[in-house]
Design a protein around this motif. Structure first.
Motif, PDB file in Angstrom:
ATOM      1  N   ILE A  16       0.862  -1.178   0.000  1.00  0.00           N
ATOM      2  CA  ILE A  16       0.000   0.000   0.000  1.00  0.00           C
ATOM      3  C   ILE A  16       0.898   1.226   0.000  1.00  0.00           C
ATOM      4  O   ILE A  16       1.785   1.356   0.850  1.00  0.00           O
ATOM      5  CB  ILE A  16      -0.915   0.012   1.230  1.00  0.00           C
ATOM      6  N   TRP A  39      -4.246   6.661  -2.708  1.00  0.00           N
ATOM      7  CA  TRP A  39      -3.768   5.335  -2.311  1.00  0.00           C
ATOM      8  C   TRP A  39      -3.552   4.456  -3.535  1.00  0.00           C
ATOM      9  O   TRP A  39      -4.391   4.432  -4.445  1.00  0.00           O
ATOM     10  CB  TRP A  39      -4.764   4.678  -1.354  1.00  0.00           C
ATOM     11  N   VAL A  41      -2.601   0.460  -4.426  1.00  0.00           N
ATOM     12  CA  VAL A  41      -2.513  -0.894  -3.884  1.00  0.00           C
ATOM     13  C   VAL A  41      -2.067  -1.820  -5.002  1.00  0.00           C
ATOM     14  O   VAL A  41      -2.701  -1.854  -6.068  1.00  0.00           O
ATOM     15  CB  VAL A  41      -3.873  -1.367  -3.326  1.00  0.00           C
ATOM     16  N   GLU A 128      -4.433  -9.876  -4.036  1.00  0.00           N
ATOM     17  CA  GLU A 128      -5.264  -9.347  -2.960  1.00  0.00           C
ATOM     18  C   GLU A 128      -6.653  -9.018  -3.491  1.00  0.00           C
ATOM     19  O   GLU A 128      -6.863  -8.883  -4.703  1.00  0.00           O
ATOM     20  CB  GLU A 128      -4.642  -8.086  -2.349  1.00  0.00           C
ATOM     21  N   SER A 147      -9.574  -4.580   2.685  1.00  0.00           N
ATOM     22  CA  SER A 147      -8.693  -5.675   2.309  1.00  0.00           C
ATOM     23  C   SER A 147      -8.370  -6.478   3.561  1.00  0.00           C
ATOM     24  O   SER A 147      -7.492  -6.092   4.336  1.00  0.00           O
ATOM     25  CB  SER A 147      -7.405  -5.158   1.673  1.00  0.00           C
ATOM     26  N   LEU A 150      -4.642  -7.662   3.788  1.00  0.00           N
ATOM     27  CA  LEU A 150      -3.705  -6.573   4.056  1.00  0.00           C
ATOM     28  C   LEU A 150      -3.997  -5.891   5.392  1.00  0.00           C
ATOM     29  O   LEU A 150      -3.244  -5.024   5.826  1.00  0.00           O
ATOM     30  CB  LEU A 150      -3.751  -5.538   2.935  1.00  0.00           C
TER      31      LEU A 150
END
Length: 219
Positions: A16, A39, A41, A128, A147, A150
């Motif tokens: 992340i 963000w 990912v 993910e 998530s 994560l």
């Protein structure tokens, strides 16, 4: 110059990253200077971008040559979406927004978002999964992305370090955001990291004990 910061790395190698961009937010006749968290990912090959605010070129530079599957928008306020179409063009990725925020989108754009986000939708990247949780209140279509592997939730402007997002403007409602936070966010494991639309990150465990204080404080 904007700098990309890796804030977490998963067991399977996905990470992340946070990019902070600066610009303005306008609603109800007012305009404010704001810094937004963008963000990213993914891993070295692929990514999902959440809320590519203000500076599409900086977002594209942060992504580099990775394939971007989708761009997820947590809600439709203009600081979160005004650069989104340009970012989508630069990254070659579809824009996704909850349809309940379409009126906010339409105040900025003449065309429609590329895809709708509905509660429970799943987005896959780098081994993910991100799950959409519908969390109205800050705006009618506000959506968070969880998530579990994560240990993260991306809350946009629904939950911050210190409480709920603002509800004193058009299309927002304080009892609704409190209900969303109670049902959809505070039920997550307490160690879940909360990655917000602005400012510092927090955890579910750090925020959960303060629910009654937020209710007493009001919007």
């Amino acid at each position: 110059m904007s700098r990309v910061e890796t804030v977490a790395t998963g067991a399977a190698g996905a990470r992340i990253e946070r990019l902070v961009t600066s610009g303005t937010f306008s609603l109800d006749g007012g305009t404010w200077d704001v810094d937004n968290n963008v963000w990213i990912v993914g891993d070295d090959a692929e990514a999902i971008v959440i809320d590519p605010a203000h500076d599409a070129a900086a977002v594209a530079a942060a992504v580099g040559d990775r394939r971007v599957h989708v761009i997820l928008l947590t809600h439709g306020h203009d600081d979160h979406i005004r650069a989104a179409r340009e970012a989508a063009d630069l990254l070659g990725a579809p824009l996704c927004l909850n349809p309940a925020d379409r009126m906010l989108w339409d105040a900025v754009y003449d065309d429609a978002p590329d895809r709708e986000i509905l509660n429970g939708d799943t987005f896959k990247v780098a081994g993910e999964r991100l799950y959409a949780r519908y969390t109205p209140g800050h705006s009618p279509g506000s959506t968070c992305f969880v998530s579990p592997t994560l240990g993260a939730v991306f809350t946009g402007d629904t939950l911050f370090q210190g409480g709920p997002g603002a509800t004193g403007r058009s299309y927002s409602d304080f009892p609704t955001i409190i209900d969303s936070i109670r049902r959809e966010l505070l039920t997550l494991p307490e160690e879940t990291a909360v990655y917000t639309g602005h400012g510092d990150s927090t955890t579910i465990g750090a925020e959960k004990p303060h629910l009654d204080e937020w209710i007493a404080r009001g919007h």
